[in-house]
Scaffold this active site. Structure first.
Site, PDB file in Angstrom:
ATOM      1  N   GLU A 248       0.061  -5.914  -0.200  1.00  0.00           N
ATOM      2  CA  GLU A 248       0.475  -5.756   1.202  1.00  0.00           C
ATOM      3  C   GLU A 248       1.991  -5.816   1.206  1.00  0.00           C
ATOM      4  O   GLU A 248       2.566  -6.778   0.691  1.00  0.00           O
ATOM      5  CB  GLU A 248      -0.092  -6.867   2.086  1.00  0.00           C
ATOM      6  N   CYS A 282       5.633  -9.263   8.780  1.00  0.00           N
ATOM      7  CA  CYS A 282       5.283  -7.896   8.377  1.00  0.00           C
ATOM      8  C   CYS A 282       4.690  -7.134   9.558  1.00  0.00           C
ATOM      9  O   CYS A 282       4.646  -5.913   9.547  1.00  0.00           O
ATOM     10  CB  CYS A 282       4.324  -7.922   7.211  1.00  0.00           C
TER      11      CYS A 282
HETATM   12  P1  NAP Z   1       9.645  -9.967  -2.261  1.00  0.00           P
HETATM   13  O1  NAP Z   1      11.058 -10.123  -2.587  1.00  0.00           O
HETATM   14  O2  NAP Z   1       8.947  -8.712  -2.609  1.00  0.00           O
HETATM   15  O3  NAP Z   1       8.900 -11.192  -2.966  1.00  0.00           O
HETATM   16  C1  NAP Z   1       7.519 -11.437  -2.802  1.00  0.00           C
HETATM   17  C2  NAP Z   1       7.030 -12.281  -3.957  1.00  0.00           C
HETATM   18  O4  NAP Z   1       7.127 -11.531  -5.162  1.00  0.00           O
HETATM   19  C3  NAP Z   1       7.854 -13.546  -4.185  1.00  0.00           C
HETATM   20  O5  NAP Z   1       7.003 -14.571  -4.632  1.00  0.00           O
HETATM   21  C4  NAP Z   1       8.798 -13.118  -5.289  1.00  0.00           C
HETATM   22  O6  NAP Z   1       9.319 -14.186  -6.008  1.00  0.00           O
HETATM   23  C5  NAP Z   1       7.870 -12.269  -6.113  1.00  0.00           C
HETATM   24  N1  NAP Z   1       8.518 -11.332  -7.021  1.00  0.00           N
HETATM   25  C6  NAP Z   1       9.759 -10.786  -6.930  1.00  0.00           C
HETATM   26  N2  NAP Z   1       9.986  -9.965  -7.984  1.00  0.00           N
HETATM   27  C7  NAP Z   1       8.863  -9.983  -8.742  1.00  0.00           C
HETATM   28  C8  NAP Z   1       8.485  -9.337  -9.947  1.00  0.00           C
HETATM   29  N3  NAP Z   1       9.293  -8.500 -10.592  1.00  0.00           N
HETATM   30  N4  NAP Z   1       7.258  -9.571 -10.456  1.00  0.00           N
HETATM   31  C9  NAP Z   1       6.413 -10.396  -9.815  1.00  0.00           C
HETATM   32  N5  NAP Z   1       6.715 -11.057  -8.678  1.00  0.00           N
HETATM   33  C10 NAP Z   1       7.930 -10.841  -8.139  1.00  0.00           C
HETATM   34  O7  NAP Z   1       9.371 -10.209  -0.732  1.00  0.00           O
HETATM   35  P2  NAP Z   1       9.968 -11.403   0.142  1.00  0.00           P
HETATM   36  O8  NAP Z   1      11.406 -11.143   0.307  1.00  0.00           O
HETATM   37  O9  NAP Z   1       9.541 -12.712  -0.405  1.00  0.00           O
HETATM   38  O10 NAP Z   1       9.131 -11.216   1.500  1.00  0.00           O
HETATM   39  C11 NAP Z   1       9.481 -10.271   2.460  1.00  0.00           C
HETATM   40  C12 NAP Z   1       8.638  -9.025   2.315  1.00  0.00           C
HETATM   41  O11 NAP Z   1       7.260  -9.344   2.349  1.00  0.00           O
HETATM   42  C13 NAP Z   1       8.851  -8.046   3.443  1.00  0.00           C
HETATM   43  O12 NAP Z   1       9.024  -6.745   2.919  1.00  0.00           O
HETATM   44  C14 NAP Z   1       7.556  -8.107   4.240  1.00  0.00           C
HETATM   45  O13 NAP Z   1       7.183  -6.966   4.933  1.00  0.00           O
HETATM   46  C15 NAP Z   1       6.585  -8.419   3.196  1.00  0.00           C
HETATM   47  N6  NAP Z   1       5.395  -9.019   3.802  1.00  0.00           N
HETATM   48  C16 NAP Z   1       4.280  -8.234   3.944  1.00  0.00           C
HETATM   49  C17 NAP Z   1       3.144  -8.746   4.522  1.00  0.00           C
HETATM   50  C18 NAP Z   1       1.924  -7.895   4.668  1.00  0.00           C
HETATM   51  O14 NAP Z   1       0.843  -8.432   4.777  1.00  0.00           O
HETATM   52  N7  NAP Z   1       2.028  -6.570   4.674  1.00  0.00           N
HETATM   53  C19 NAP Z   1       3.121 -10.066   4.956  1.00  0.00           C
HETATM   54  C20 NAP Z   1       4.277 -10.824   4.817  1.00  0.00           C
HETATM   55  C21 NAP Z   1       5.411 -10.298   4.225  1.00  0.00           C
HETATM   56  P3  NAP Z   1      10.741 -14.875  -5.594  1.00  0.00           P
HETATM   57  O15 NAP Z   1      10.929 -14.689  -4.137  1.00  0.00           O
HETATM   58  O16 NAP Z   1      10.558 -16.283  -5.991  1.00  0.00           O
HETATM   59  O17 NAP Z   1      11.776 -14.164  -6.395  1.00  0.00           O
END
Ligand code: NAP
Ligand code: MG
Length: 484
Positions: A248, A282
């Site tokens: 997601e 999101c």
């Molecule tokens: P993100 O930067 O993509 O990070 C999400 C998770 O992935 C974090 O735990 C992050 O760890 C981890 N991660 C980062 N790089 C990775 C890699 N190379 N391999 C594996 N895991 C990795 O997103 P965010 O900034 O935390 O959250 C915001 C985003 O989430 C927004 O785009 C939002 O739309 C989306 N979101 C979507 C939904 C939905 O249901 N569609 C719900 C909520 C949020 P670290 O942060 O510890 O580096």
């Protein structure tokens, strides 16, 4: 000084070789704690133990699984005040939202506790005589859960609860911005009657421990919620091992406000959808597609409402909007404010950094007017307390504008016209659609997910979750009596 919080590795609480500091975005002088970072060896060890524990868990009775999930869910609900306070302190959402999130997380566990007893297969006669077919679901194995910071407890729970319900082991990599909520949930799960190592917590950065996790051939399935670029990278890693995948990701949700809408309702839905959770949802309403006949009256009330919102410390009484989560998020948000204006949008209010009593990442809720759907502020997910009004001349133009996006998570319409509401519900190209309700705010017992770049793989939540957390087995059974 408080002790460093540890990871749960192969059933034991262990320190890694580094730690991070977690500060309150409402007040940077408030240190939430120190959190250890898992090492690559610890990750490998916990994955091996997870496989052993999963075999034991899959074989144990349904009522034991049900009791474990009920206990986790009931404890979360009972401690919603305490754990919601911790969540709001580390993430920055107002206390009511923090408490609500923890309570909701508990409901995911009690819902899936009940689902433990509702796992029914199918059976059929074979097309060949005297043979029966039995179709049942089996656990997928060891599931990697990778979750974001914006709903640190609920998002993880809507993955962990079905994973355990359907007989899987879990290795959880939470966002490093919100480790306290992750540690608190893990502490509850670790106390339950589960095989040693069935559940692991591997706090660490996404680029190191997260990347190693998604590349591991020891992982059978990955459930990820986060951004599109990270999701793309995870998919590329997962396909090397053909690891089952569900993601997601981002969104650019639109709320369509029609000329026959109840004006006050429309404004309150827009304010709630755009600025709840400081716009870091999101499902946030980041585009407001407004019929020209109601546009001026709507905009006047919307801007007045945004101006009147009380921005403050997440834990203070009366706070309607907390800070954004981090310095880098705030910097990006302010860059989008600049960008929108350089694209020709009019900033009607907000969008400024605020200096408050406590040093934190505060900004005022911003409303852009006179925007076009092809502007970058209407194409890219900002994940900020910013929303943009797009004026349209008809319902048809509104629907086309709502659908003109690379994403497709949620959309909404505000109207009193049944025909329009029905047409919109059936023609909006999003996984979730709302009528006279905010684009944000969903239930736990029905599917959740989007289309386009918003989602990939099977839907989450409700009974649909079984598609991801199980694998289907088809058995052919004969009585073994020689034919003829
Ligand atoms: P993100 O930067 O993509 O990070 C999400 C998770 O992935 C974090 O735990 C992050 O760890 C981890 N991660 C980062 N790089 C990775 C890699 N190379 N391999 C594996 N895991 C990795 O997103 P965010 O900034 O935390 O959250 C915001 C985003 O989430 C927004 O785009 C939002 O739309 C989306 N979101 C979507 C939904 C939905 O249901 N569609 C719900 C909520 C949020 P670290 O942060 O510890 O580096
Ligand atoms: Mg991030």
């Amino acid at each position: 000084m408080p002790e460093t919080k540890l990871n749960l590795i192969a059933g034991d609480w262990l320190a890694g070789d580094a730690e991070i500091e977690n500060r309150n975005p409402s007040d940077l002088s408030d240190l939430v704690g120190h959190f250890t970072q898992a090492t690559p060896d610890q990750l490998d060890a916990t994955l091996d133990q997870a496989h052993r524990a999963q075999a034991e868990w899959a074989a144990c009775g349904l009522e034991r699984k049900q009791a474990v999930l009920n206990a986790i869910g009931n404890e979360l609900m009972a401690r919603a005040e305490e754990l919601g306070t911790l969540l709001s302190r580390e993430e920055g959402k107002p206390l009511a939202e923090g408490k609500g999130e923890v309570f909701r997380a508990g409901q995911f566990f009690t819902y899936y506790a009940a689902e433990c007893l509702r796992q029914l297969g199918e059976n059929a006669d074979s097309v060949r005589p005297d043979i029966e077919v039995d179709v049942r679901r089996e656990p997928v194995g060891v599931v990697a859960v990778i979750s974001p910071w914006n709903f640190p407890t609920a998002t993880a729970s809507w993955k962990i609860a079905p994973a355990l319900c359907y007989g899987n082991a879990v290795v959880w990599k939470p966002a490093n911005l919100t480790p306290a909520s992750a540690h608190a949930l893990t502490e509850i799960i670790a106390r339950q009657d589960i095989p040693k190592g069935l559940f692991s917590l591997v706090m660490g950065s996404g680029s190191s421990i997260g990347q190693r996790l998604v590349e591991s051939a020891k992982v059978n399935a990955i459930s990820f919620t986060g951004s599109v670029p990270v999701g793309r990278g995870i998919a590329a890693s997962a396909v090397q091992n053909f690891t089952k995948l569900q993601m997601e990701m981002g969104s650019k949700n639109a709320l369509a406000v029609m000329d026959d809408a109840d004006l006050d309702l429309a404004v309150s839905l827009a304010l709630n959808g755009a600025f709840g959770g400081t716009g870091q949802k999101c499902t946030a309403s980041s585009r407001l597609v407004v019929h020209e006949k109601i546009h001026d009256a709507f905009v006047e009330k919307l801007v007045a409402g945004a101006r009147a919102m009380k921005v403050g410390h997440a834990l203070s009484d009366g706070t309607q909007m907390g800070p954004v989560v981090s310095e880098s998020q705030l910097t990006e948000n302010l860059a989008y404010v600049e960008l929108g204006q350089s694209e020709g949008a009019e900033l009607a209010c907000g969008g400024q950094r605020l200096n408050m009593e406590h040093e934190g990442y505060y900004m005022s809720p911003g409303v852009f007017l006179n925007t076009r759907n092809d502007m970058r502020i209407n194409r890219e997910e900002m994940f900020a307390p910013l929303t943009a009004v797009i004026k349209v001349a008809s319902y048809d133009e509104a629907l086309a504008t709502v659908n003109d996006t690379d994403f497709g998570l949620t959309s909404g319409i505000v109207t009193r016209d049944l025909a329009r509401a029905t047409h919109f519900r059936r023609n909006a190209r999003t996984g979730v659609v709302t009528v006279n309700l905010p684009t944000a705010g969903t239930d736990y017992h029905v599917p959740f997910g989007g289309r386009g770049e918003s989602s990939y793989g099977p839907r989450e939540q409700g009974r649909t979750a079984a598609e991801f957390y199980t694998t289907v087995k088809t058995a052919y059974i004969s009585a073994g009596v020689p034919q003829g």
